[in-house]
Write an enzyme that holds these catalytic residues in place. Structure first.
Site, PDB file in Angstrom:
ATOM      1  N   THR A 171     -22.813 -49.914  30.629  1.00  0.00           N
ATOM      2  CA  THR A 171     -23.839 -49.157  29.897  1.00  0.00           C
ATOM      3  C   THR A 171     -24.007 -49.650  28.458  1.00  0.00           C
ATOM      4  O   THR A 171     -25.128 -49.798  27.985  1.00  0.00           O
ATOM      5  CB  THR A 171     -23.492 -47.661  29.882  1.00  0.00           C
ATOM      6  OG1 THR A 171     -22.117 -47.530  29.555  1.00  0.00           O
ATOM      7  CG2 THR A 171     -23.730 -47.026  31.224  1.00  0.00           C
TER       8      THR A 171
ATOM      9  N   GLU B  73     -18.765 -60.214  33.442  1.00  0.00           N
ATOM     10  CA  GLU B  73     -18.816 -59.030  34.299  1.00  0.00           C
ATOM     11  C   GLU B  73     -17.969 -59.243  35.553  1.00  0.00           C
ATOM     12  O   GLU B  73     -18.148 -60.239  36.259  1.00  0.00           O
ATOM     13  CB  GLU B  73     -20.275 -58.719  34.668  1.00  0.00           C
ATOM     14  CG  GLU B  73     -20.454 -57.632  35.724  1.00  0.00           C
ATOM     15  CD  GLU B  73     -19.704 -56.338  35.427  1.00  0.00           C
ATOM     16  OE1 GLU B  73     -19.791 -55.815  34.306  1.00  0.00           O
ATOM     17  OE2 GLU B  73     -19.001 -55.842  36.344  1.00  0.00           O
ATOM     18  N   ALA B  74     -17.085 -58.290  35.800  1.00  0.00           N
ATOM     19  CA  ALA B  74     -16.159 -58.417  36.938  1.00  0.00           C
ATOM     20  C   ALA B  74     -16.860 -58.213  38.278  1.00  0.00           C
ATOM     21  O   ALA B  74     -16.376 -58.669  39.315  1.00  0.00           O
ATOM     22  CB  ALA B  74     -15.009 -57.429  36.790  1.00  0.00           C
TER      23      ALA B  74
ATOM     24  N   HIS C  28     -16.422 -38.433  33.057  1.00  0.00           N
ATOM     25  CA  HIS C  28     -16.842 -38.649  31.670  1.00  0.00           C
ATOM     26  C   HIS C  28     -15.654 -38.954  30.763  1.00  0.00           C
ATOM     27  O   HIS C  28     -15.568 -38.407  29.674  1.00  0.00           O
ATOM     28  CB  HIS C  28     -17.542 -37.399  31.113  1.00  0.00           C
ATOM     29  CG  HIS C  28     -18.861 -37.102  31.730  1.00  0.00           C
ATOM     30  ND1 HIS C  28     -19.521 -35.902  31.547  1.00  0.00           N
ATOM     31  CD2 HIS C  28     -19.664 -37.841  32.528  1.00  0.00           C
ATOM     32  CE1 HIS C  28     -20.664 -35.910  32.205  1.00  0.00           C
ATOM     33  NE2 HIS C  28     -20.772 -37.072  32.815  1.00  0.00           N
TER      34      HIS C  28
END
Ligand SMILES: *[C@@H]1O[C@H](CO)[C@@H](O)[C@H](O)[C@H]1NC(C)=O
Ligand SMILES: *[C@@H]1O[C@H](CO)[C@@H](O)[C@H](O)[C@H]1NC(C)=O
Ligand SMILES: *[C@@H]1O[C@H](CO)[C@@H](O)[C@H](O)[C@H]1NC(C)=O
Ligand SMILES: *[C@@H]1O[C@H](CO)[C@@H](O)[C@H](O)[C@H]1NC(C)=O
Ligand SMILES: *[C@@H]1O[C@H](CO)[C@@H](O)[C@H](O)[C@H]1NC(C)=O
Ligand SMILES: *[C@@H]1O[C@H](CO)[C@@H](O)[C@H](O)[C@H]1NC(C)=O
Ligand SMILES: *[C@@H]1O[C@H](CO)[C@@H](O)[C@H](O)[C@H]1NC(C)=O
Ligand SMILES: *[C@@H]1O[C@H](CO)[C@@H](O)[C@H](O)[C@H]1NC(C)=O
Ligand SMILES: *[C@@H]1O[C@H](CO)[C@@H](O)[C@H](O)[C@H]1NC(C)=O
Length: 612
Positions: A48, A67-68, A545
């Site tokens: 994000t 990015e994995a 969250h």
């Protein structure tokens, strides 16, 4: 040209190549082949925050994104694309023995939660371009005016106040009003403030409402309103949450009712900006020069076991999420000295705060039988399946088209506040508009064609603080996660109060026409505060969250002026760690988590309904 899906990657690639003009890069030019390379900025994590900052920086500089995962549109079937599936995605199970989906999830399981039934919790995290915005429940709303002021005051930097961040919220989004023709009911009134958005800015994240509303949800929403939570006249994107309810906005592309995630930033950047993505590549260590202070000058990465170096001429930006950002810092020598010593990691910077201060928001729900229909039953009905599939594919409508539901926010009202002095004074440290509880109403199929309704409460101001640490010096070994749920008694007091509010809503006379039988869970035998809390401890689950494990002011040394031209989506100003040229990004750097995007997930066997 904006790509919508990768339903057929081959087709997409071909179309891009053919359609590109000389000014635009072809789609595939944005993807790297493994091997040593060098860029101005190296961003670790295409989630994000990472894709937002990478796309802004790439307007001017060369930027690599590590990015994995890959594209969730390819690697998670239609589960991350069709809104309905976001409510029932199997990998979002919290059970220790969850169904694995290693292509988009990090496979993390917490340590036993000693104050919450000793359960080990599968903590799903998006390992994919778009990060957790690719596997959440698509809800979109913004924090409050007061919480931004609180943030600004805490860090002594007024560029974090609401008026200063609102332009970035506007710049990151594109609003499509609800389609009242397509929505199946007319009594789920949507209210919103169009001036909270500015479509002329061409923001990449599409925000709208689904075209389907769960019928049971329309009733439960009346119960929420009846306990003093009227529909917000402005919706939840104008800085006001507390005391109001509403049909929440979703991150959804209105034209075809598909998920809009932060990978939209990448799609915008691919065409014209100098962005290069390394997919299926994990950062294994941050590299430093020999200077004093040391300067981060690259990242050691691994693609399918092949190790190489991506160098940064200017900065390395760590945006690997709330668990992997502190892990990467620690295995690179930045963190609590004792931890680093224990794993024979040379200390670059002794920063005890790295991995501490983990906030997590948890929820439970109270269940009762109702006589109204629910979406889950409709979707499961074989006689309806062709029809609802056609509605979705041909008309972007019907049950598949929607994820978002009805939510409400409040501080527990005066008359129902029965908190200890300690809890009262803790809660008094928060701004007056910071909600303590978020409610969500939903419904799912019960046995024998029945419907179960749920009133759910999430704590928005938790005081328990967990931590994350490393089990070895290798990034390949999962971090050790302890959310420490309900270890602070204030959280228990708040959730007991919220429980009573949910029961009050269930008891509202507006539900008399639909309520069937006695309360299903926890059941009427659970009455005393002690019994309620004991039940809550065995029930709470994450709302996904987690935040704040690299709390920046713990190790802040100096900051620099706002850099609006290349600023973040939601954070106009970034702060530096003591190691020059190394930055960490939200959500791990947040000092706290006020009340972020909704990202509810459901246990498939229990749930399916309208959720934010
Ligand atoms: C890649 O870079 C590393 C570190 O700079 C170096 O040791 C290695 O030899 C390089 N590999 C190739 C193939 O150039
Ligand atoms: C999602 O994909 C499955 C096949 O994996 C298919 O059966 C289903 O109809 C698809 N759903 C939608 C809404 O297109
Ligand atoms: C879902 O919830 C049900 C009922 O609480 C439980 O029996 C089941 O184990 C859960 N499943 C998963 C995958 O978490
Ligand atoms: C498609 O949407 C229109 C409104 O745009 C609506 O009138 C119509 O009933 C819908 N058709 C189907 C098959 O759902
Ligand atoms: C809202 O409208 C739908 C369909 O028109 C209806 O089935 C449902 O009962 C209504 N809800 C309420 C609370 O009246
Ligand atoms: C208030 O809290 C105290 C201590 O937990 C409890 O004994 C008492 O029953 C509560 N009173 C009400 C009205 O809930
Ligand atoms: C469902 O129906 C069956 C057969 O009629 C019955 O035996 C069972 O008890 C019912 N289950 C529930 C939860 O009502
Ligand atoms: C994490 O917190 C627990 C208590 O909640 C504590 O026992 C443990 O030592 C902490 N671990 C780290 C690495 O700070
Ligand atoms: C439920 O409502 C009735 C009146 O409508 C009231 O007498 C009763 O005390 C309420 N019960 C709870 C638990 O709020």
């Amino acid at each position: 040209m904006v790509l919508c899906f990768y339903a057929s990657l081959v087709f997409t690639l071909t179309a891009q190549v053919v359609a590109s003009s000389s000014k635009q890069r072809i789609f595939s030019s944005a993807f790297a082949i493994p091997g040593n390379a060098s860029y101005d900025y190296v961003v670790v994590g295409g989630g994000t925050a990472g894709l937002a900052i990478a796309s802004r920086l790439a307007e001017t500089f060369s930027v690599a994104v590590i990015e994995a995962g890959g594209f969730y549109e390819v690697e998670n079937g239609n589960q991350s694309v069709v809104p309905w599936y976001s409510l029932i995605m199997p990998v979002l199970s919290v059970s220790e023995s969850y169904p694995r989906q290693p292509l988009v999830d990090w496979d993390l399981v917490s340590v036993p939660q000693t104050a919450a039934g000793d359960r080990r919790i599968h903590f799903a995290r998006g390992k994919t371009l778009g990060g957790c915005s690719a596997i959440n429940t698509m809800g979109y709303h913004r924090p409050t005016v007061g919480s931004f002021q609180y943030w600004a005051d805490l860090v002594g930097d007024q560029s974090y106040t609401w008026p200063n961040v609102l332009p970035y919220f506007k710049k990151s989004t594109h609003l499509t009003p609800p389609d009242l023709q397509k929505r199946n009911v007319q009594n789920a009134t949507v209210l919103y403030d169009p001036t909270a958005f500015d479509n002329s800015l061409n923001g990449p994240i599409h925000v709208s409402w689904g075209n389907w509303v769960d019928i049971t949800g329309t009733w439960l929403s009346l119960a929420m309103q009846s306990i003093g939570l009227p529909l917000s006249p402005t919706g939840f994107s104008s800085g006001i949450l507390s005391g109001y309810s509403g049909w929440v906005t979703s991150e959804i592309r209105a034209e075809d009712a598909t998920r809009s995630s932060s990978d939209s930033y990448l799609r915008q950047a691919i065409e014209n900006a100098q962005i290069t993505v390394y997919t299926h590549t994990q950062a294994t260590r941050i590299l430093f020069d020999q200077g004093s202070p040391k300067k981060a000058n690259g990242v050691l990465v691994s693609t399918a076991g092949f190790e190489y170096t991506i160098s940064a001429n200017k900065e390395v930006i760590v945006s690997a999420g709330v668990f992997h950002s502190p892990q990467l810092l620690m295995v690179s020598g930045i963190g609590p000295k004792a931890t680093l010593d224990a794993h024979n990691i040379p200390v670059i910077a002794d920063l005890p705060g790295v991995g501490q201060n983990l906030w997590d928001q948890i929820f439970f729900d109270i269940l009762s039988g109702v006589n109204t229909p629910t979406t889950g039953a409709l979707v499961a009905d074989p006689t309806q399946s062709a029809n609802i599939l056609s509605q979705y594919l041909n008309n972007a409508s019907g049950p598949y088209s929607s994820a978002g539901g009805f939510i409400a926010f409040e501080k527990i009202p005066k008359a129902q506040r029965n908190f200890t002095e300690r809890t009262t004074s803790l809660l008094n440290t928060l701004p007056s508009d910071w909600p303590e509880i978020e409610y969500v109403v939903l419904a799912f199929p019960g046995a024998n064609g029945s419907t179960v309704g749920a009133m759910s409460a999430t704590i928005q101001a938790p005081f328990s603080r967990g931590n994350v640490t490393i089990s070895s010096s290798s990034i390949a070994d999962p971090p050790i996660i302890n959310m420490a749920w309900l270890t602070d008694p204030a959280d228990g007091e708040l959730l007991v109060a919220a429980f009573k509010r949910c029961r009050q809503a269930w008891n509202s006379s507006v539900l008399t026409p639909i309520k069937v039988g006695p309360e299903i869970a926890p059941g009427e035998a659970v009455q005393s505060d002690e019994d309620i809390l004991a039940w809550i401890r065995t029930q709470v689950v994450p709302i996904w969250h987690p935040s704040s494990t690299c709390k920046i002011n713990l190790f802040l040394q100096h900051s620099r002026p706002p850099n609006n031209k290349h600023g973040l989506a939601h954070r106009p100003r970034r702060r530096r760690t003591p190691c020059r040229s190394l930055q960490t990004l939200p959500s791990s750097v947040e000092l706290f988590r006020p009340h972020p995007y909704q990202s509810r997930t459901r246990n498939r066997s229990r749930r399916s309904g309208s959720v934010g």
